[in-house]
Design an enzyme around this catalytic site. Structure first.
Site, PDB file in Angstrom:
ATOM      1  N   VAL A  34       1.415  -7.957  -1.332  1.00  0.00           N
ATOM      2  CA  VAL A  34       2.527  -7.675  -0.427  1.00  0.00           C
ATOM      3  C   VAL A  34       1.980  -7.646   0.991  1.00  0.00           C
ATOM      4  CG1 VAL A  34       3.971  -6.456  -2.102  1.00  0.00           C
ATOM      5  CG2 VAL A  34       2.296  -5.174  -0.753  1.00  0.00           C
ATOM      6  N   SER A  35       2.896  -7.767   1.951  1.00  0.00           N
ATOM      7  CA  SER A  35       2.446  -7.914   3.333  1.00  0.00           C
ATOM      8  C   SER A  35       2.197  -6.598   4.053  1.00  0.00           C
ATOM      9  CB  SER A  35       3.446  -8.753   4.126  1.00  0.00           C
ATOM     10  OG  SER A  35       4.722  -8.166   4.062  1.00  0.00           O
ATOM     11  N   SER A  36       2.643  -5.482   3.492  1.00  0.00           N
ATOM     12  CA  SER A  36       2.361  -4.210   4.152  1.00  0.00           C
ATOM     13  C   SER A  36       2.244  -3.087   3.128  1.00  0.00           C
ATOM     14  CB  SER A  36       3.448  -3.865   5.179  1.00  0.00           C
ATOM     15  OG  SER A  36       4.676  -3.651   4.537  1.00  0.00           O
ATOM     16  N   GLN A  77       5.137  -1.403   1.156  1.00  0.00           N
ATOM     17  CA  GLN A  77       5.781  -2.141   0.073  1.00  0.00           C
ATOM     18  C   GLN A  77       5.084  -1.910  -1.268  1.00  0.00           C
ATOM     19  OE1 GLN A  77       5.430  -5.973   2.110  1.00  0.00           O
ATOM     20  NE2 GLN A  77       7.658  -6.136   1.959  1.00  0.00           N
TER      21      GLN A  77
END
Length: 107
Positions: free
Chosen positions: A70-72, A75
């Site tokens: 996931v990008s952050s 999340q």
């Protein structure tokens, strides 16, 4: 270790092994440097790493490798759901899972 015995124990270079496995050679060298290469290997000089021949003859995979990202960091719940979906899919295939990796990109 004598050179003759050494040649019998470790005889394929890392680049050749990586290409046979469908792995980019730079990825294989990174795994070697990080100590995560899944086969026995030894550095013989500044530019050469050799792989044990038994590892070269083995099948490309002893099981599936699952990867989720996931990008952050916030999340995390999404990441857990991705891993669960991948594991469910893997179970349906009937193939063994050799490794599960998951990560969050830095925010």
């Amino acid at each position: 270790m004598s050179e003759h015995l050494f040649d019998k124990v470790f005889s394929v270079n890392l680049t050749e092994w990586a290409r046979r496995q469908g792995i980019h050679p730079q990825t294989a060298y990174r795994w070697f440097r990080n100590g995560t290469l899944p086969v026995p290997a030894v550095r013989v000089n500044a530019r050469s790493v050799l792989i044990a021949p038994d590892s070269v003859l083995a099948s490309p995979a002893d099981g599936l490798g699952l990867y989720a990202r996931v990008s952050s960091h916030d999340q995390r719940a999404d990441l857990d759901r991705q891993v669960a979906r991948l594991c469910e899919w893997a179970a349906k295939t009937g193939l063994p899972v050799a490794r599960v990796e998951s990560e969050s990109a830095r925010a």
